[in-house]
Design a protein around this motif. Structure first.
Motif, mmCIF file in Angstrom:
data_model
loop_
_atom_site.group_PDB
_atom_site.id
_atom_site.type_symbol
_atom_site.label_atom_id
_atom_site.label_comp_id
_atom_site.label_asym_id
_atom_site.label_seq_id
_atom_site.Cartn_x
_atom_site.Cartn_y
_atom_site.Cartn_z
ATOM 1 N N LEU A 126 -22.364 -9.175 13.624
ATOM 2 C CA LEU A 126 -21.052 -9.387 13.418
ATOM 3 C C LEU A 126 -19.856 -8.349 14.042
ATOM 4 C CD1 LEU A 126 -21.601 -10.027 9.609
ATOM 5 C CD2 LEU A 126 -21.728 -11.786 11.583
ATOM 6 N N LEU A 127 -18.617 -8.872 13.887
ATOM 7 C CA LEU A 127 -17.601 -7.980 14.531
ATOM 8 C C LEU A 127 -17.172 -7.000 13.365
ATOM 9 C CD1 LEU A 127 -15.774 -10.493 16.477
ATOM 10 C CD2 LEU A 127 -17.240 -8.914 17.364
ATOM 11 N N TRP A 317 -13.148 -19.516 19.515
ATOM 12 C CA TRP A 317 -12.632 -19.147 20.751
ATOM 13 C C TRP A 317 -13.593 -18.104 21.291
ATOM 14 C CZ3 TRP A 317 -7.930 -18.741 24.226
ATOM 15 C CH2 TRP A 317 -7.047 -19.868 24.248
ATOM 16 N N LEU A 318 -13.715 -17.168 20.420
ATOM 17 C CA LEU A 318 -14.532 -15.873 20.901
ATOM 18 C C LEU A 318 -16.135 -16.263 21.195
ATOM 19 C CD1 LEU A 318 -13.522 -13.269 18.305
ATOM 20 C CD2 LEU A 318 -12.218 -13.511 20.657
ATOM 21 N N ALA A 319 -16.671 -17.122 20.373
ATOM 22 C CA ALA A 319 -17.972 -17.428 20.729
ATOM 23 C C ALA A 319 -18.055 -18.281 22.074
ATOM 24 C CB ALA A 319 -18.445 -18.417 19.509
ATOM 25 N N ASN A 320 -17.142 -19.090 22.413
ATOM 26 C CA ASN A 320 -17.099 -19.894 23.588
ATOM 27 C C ASN A 320 -16.903 -18.861 24.729
ATOM 28 O OD1 ASN A 320 -17.567 -22.427 22.303
ATOM 29 N ND2 ASN A 320 -15.708 -23.215 22.905
ATOM 30 N N TRP A 321 -15.981 -17.857 24.356
ATOM 31 C CA TRP A 321 -15.559 -16.880 25.594
ATOM 32 C C TRP A 321 -16.831 -15.996 26.012
ATOM 33 C CZ3 TRP A 321 -11.735 -16.181 28.890
ATOM 34 C CH2 TRP A 321 -11.696 -14.890 29.463
ATOM 35 N N GLU A 322 -17.447 -15.491 24.980
ATOM 36 C CA GLU A 322 -18.646 -14.665 25.193
ATOM 37 C C GLU A 322 -19.837 -15.372 25.670
ATOM 38 O OE1 GLU A 322 -20.204 -12.534 22.015
ATOM 39 O OE2 GLU A 322 -19.591 -13.905 20.419
ATOM 40 N N THR A 323 -19.988 -16.761 25.425
ATOM 41 C CA THR A 323 -21.021 -17.410 25.830
ATOM 42 C C THR A 323 -20.751 -17.713 27.436
ATOM 43 O OG1 THR A 323 -21.337 -18.592 23.588
ATOM 44 C CG2 THR A 323 -22.251 -19.862 25.681
ATOM 45 N N GLY A 324 -19.508 -18.246 27.811
ATOM 46 C CA GLY A 324 -19.235 -18.392 29.120
ATOM 47 C C GLY A 324 -19.677 -17.203 29.801
ATOM 48 N N GLY A 332 -20.000 -7.782 28.464
ATOM 49 C CA GLY A 332 -18.562 -7.089 27.829
ATOM 50 C C GLY A 332 -18.969 -7.007 26.364
ATOM 51 N N ARG A 333 -17.830 -6.742 25.641
ATOM 52 C CA ARG A 333 -17.942 -6.511 24.072
ATOM 53 C C ARG A 333 -16.543 -6.704 23.563
ATOM 54 N NH1 ARG A 333 -16.757 -1.706 26.407
ATOM 55 N NH2 ARG A 333 -15.695 -0.164 25.433
ATOM 56 N N PHE A 334 -16.443 -7.116 22.313
ATOM 57 C CA PHE A 334 -15.354 -7.544 21.385
ATOM 58 C C PHE A 334 -14.835 -5.953 20.702
ATOM 59 C CE2 PHE A 334 -16.623 -11.651 21.663
ATOM 60 C CZ PHE A 334 -15.500 -12.348 22.161
ATOM 61 N N GLN A 335 -13.675 -5.690 20.679
ATOM 62 C CA GLN A 335 -13.090 -4.632 19.883
ATOM 63 C C GLN A 335 -11.770 -4.614 19.603
ATOM 64 O OE1 GLN A 335 -14.020 -0.795 22.307
ATOM 65 N NE2 GLN A 335 -12.665 0.444 20.820
ATOM 66 N N SER A 354 5.062 -15.317 14.160
ATOM 67 C CA SER A 354 4.838 -14.892 15.120
ATOM 68 C C SER A 354 3.374 -14.647 15.638
ATOM 69 C CB SER A 354 5.668 -13.728 15.500
ATOM 70 O OG SER A 354 5.444 -12.903 14.413
ATOM 71 N N PRO A 355 3.147 -14.592 16.919
ATOM 72 C CA PRO A 355 1.640 -14.431 17.124
ATOM 73 C C PRO A 355 1.026 -12.997 16.933
ATOM 74 C CG PRO A 355 2.725 -15.216 19.190
ATOM 75 C CD PRO A 355 3.716 -15.166 17.996
ATOM 76 N N ARG A 356 0.025 -13.013 16.400
ATOM 77 C CA ARG A 356 -0.741 -11.775 15.837
ATOM 78 C C ARG A 356 -1.739 -11.336 16.594
ATOM 79 N NH1 ARG A 356 -2.976 -10.510 9.610
ATOM 80 N NH2 ARG A 356 -4.382 -9.123 10.156
ATOM 81 N N TYR A 357 -1.830 -9.999 17.115
ATOM 82 C CA TYR A 357 -3.013 -9.633 17.785
ATOM 83 C C TYR A 357 -4.063 -9.536 16.752
ATOM 84 C CZ TYR A 357 -6.165 -6.143 19.636
ATOM 85 O OH TYR A 357 -7.457 -5.599 20.113
ATOM 86 N N ASP A 358 -5.441 -9.783 17.354
ATOM 87 C CA ASP A 358 -6.408 -9.491 16.303
ATOM 88 C C ASP A 358 -7.537 -8.764 17.214
ATOM 89 O OD1 ASP A 358 -6.610 -10.980 13.695
ATOM 90 O OD2 ASP A 358 -5.683 -12.552 14.854
ATOM 91 N N VAL A 359 -7.970 -9.159 18.262
ATOM 92 C CA VAL A 359 -9.128 -8.494 18.835
ATOM 93 C C VAL A 359 -9.065 -8.486 20.546
ATOM 94 C CG1 VAL A 359 -10.693 -10.589 18.987
ATOM 95 C CG2 VAL A 359 -11.603 -8.438 18.752
ATOM 96 N N SER A 360 -9.696 -7.839 21.044
ATOM 97 C CA SER A 360 -9.885 -7.639 22.571
ATOM 98 C C SER A 360 -11.365 -7.831 22.952
ATOM 99 C CB SER A 360 -9.246 -6.264 23.073
ATOM 100 O OG SER A 360 -7.729 -6.125 22.749
ATOM 101 N N TRP A 361 -11.314 -8.492 24.337
ATOM 102 C CA TRP A 361 -12.783 -8.582 24.989
ATOM 103 C C TRP A 361 -12.534 -7.472 26.159
ATOM 104 C CZ3 TRP A 361 -14.588 -9.585 29.822
ATOM 105 C CH2 TRP A 361 -16.087 -9.781 29.818
ATOM 106 N N LEU A 362 -13.484 -6.597 26.208
ATOM 107 C CA LEU A 362 -13.451 -5.570 26.853
ATOM 108 C C LEU A 362 -14.789 -5.543 28.057
ATOM 109 C CD1 LEU A 362 -12.670 -2.405 25.125
ATOM 110 C CD2 LEU A 362 -11.165 -3.761 26.155
#
Length: 366
Positions: A126-127, A317-324, A332-335, A354-362
């Motif tokens: 889990l994140l 989105w995160l699941a699809n991104w890291e699967t791809g 990489g990893r989420f942080q 407005s848009p809200r930042y949540d997480v980054s993929w590094l």
């Protein structure tokens, strides 16, 4: 008073499974009325074609009622597994299923699915720090617009709100959905279309209202080709998606589209596409992504202030991104980074919504 009565009628039709047939009934009555009026004005010239249309619509209504509402349909085979598909084709193949067969999952299919669920919800994966659950329920829960659904995964997070837990729900459940798709199973995410009273009733002692909160549910089973005509129309309309230029950006103000076809961002190939086609509540697509100049970091934002639907969509989105990325061999990893760690100046938006930042993929250094 009138609005309240209309809402109660609509809710009753929705939860009893009749709402999806109202457009058919309306079309039949309207075409019949037009046929009668046409006959009075122009005789058989207008009456015959409009009466024929009315009969055709009536036949469609009767067919839907017999095959879907009453379940009088021929035997349907089990779909084949999709083990030969690569990760990207698998994610693009997945569609929301609106009609399920009456038979339950086989013991082998259910066992494999729940093994995946247990793996994806392991605390180490889990994140956030809060535990989440995907509980299996075999019962005809009160949901809409899915018809025939009688097996579900219920996503449960702690009662005390945790945005990271809601994101984890979307991420873990989407990974289970992708595995189900590879198994040949059909799935359908259900958010506002689920009656939580019905869900809690069938969860029984597994649900503690003092500690638990239902985030969403997902129907799972074998797809049926028999779908009410209005729902087929809804599915066609919801196949539209925003262009990549409206989802991926090169600056935190979300003004300059990211040139995904140029180096270094082009190395991520179809990762952009599978995020673009990720499911979201009412097909709202509330996620935005900012790619840095190095191509080694992507910041994910939610474009609305929704406390549940937007974070769930982000998790998908995160699941699809890291699967791809895994399919491309990009590690990489989420942080969750601070503003200072992201090395950007404060962005002043024009409104609170407005848009809200949540997480980054590094990306890992090679």
């Amino acid at each position: 008073m009138t609005d309240s009565l209309c809402w109660r009628i609509k809710t009753h039709l929705q939860w009893t499974g009749w709402l999806q047939y109202i457009p058919n009934v309306t079309a039949v009555l309207l075409s019949f009325l037009l046929a009668c009026l046409g006959g009075l004005v122009a005789g058989q010239v207008l009456f015959c074609p409009l009466a024929l249309l009315s009969c055709l619509l009536l036949l469609i209504l009767v067919f839907d009622l017999c095959t879907v509402k009453c379940g009088l349909r021929p035997w349907e085979p089990s779909p084949a597994r999709c083990d030969d598909l690569d990760a990207f084709d698998l994610m693009r193949k997945r569609r929301s299923c609106r009609s399920f067969q009456a038979r339950s999952l086989s013991t082998a299919d259910l066992g494999e699915l729940m093994e995946c669920v247990q793996h994806e919800t392991d605390p180490s994966r889990l994140l956030g720090s809060c535990l989440i659950r995907l509980d299996y329920v075999a019962a005809p829960l009160t949901v809409w617009p899915v018809v025939g659904g009688h097996e579900f995964l219920v996503a449960i997070a702690p009662r005390e709100y945790s945005r990271e837990a809601v994101i984890d729900v979307g991420r873990c459940l989407q990974k289970a959905v992708l595995h189900a798709t590879r198994m040949g199973l059909a799935t359908c995410w259900i958010g506002p279309g689920a009656d939580h009273e019905s869900v809690m009733k069938h969860l029984g002692d597994r649900f503690n209202p003092s500690n638990d909160h239902i985030i969403c549910i997902c129907a799972v089973g074998y797809t049926s080709n028999y779908i009410p005509a209005p729902i087929r129309l809804i599915q066609r309309v919801q196949r539209n998606r925003m262009p990549l230029s409206a989802l991926f950006f090169a600056d935190p103000r979300l003004q300059e589209p990211l040139a995904v076809h140029l180096h270094p961002w082009s190395q991520y190939g179809r990762c952009y596409e599978v995020c673009q086609w990720s499911p979201s509540s009412f097909n709202g697509q509330p996620i935005r992504c900012v790619g840095t100049a190095s191509g080694k970091r992507f910041d994910f934002y939610t474009a609305t202030q929704s406390r549940f639907y937007a974070p769930v969509a982000l998790g998908i989105w995160l699941a699809n991104w890291e699967t791809g990325c895994a399919a491309l061999g990009i590690r990489g990893r989420f942080q969750m980074l601070t503003q200072q760690e992201r090395a950007i100046k404060e962005v002043r938006w024009l409104s609170d919504d407005s848009p809200r930042y949540d997480v980054s993929w590094l990306a890992d250094d090679k």
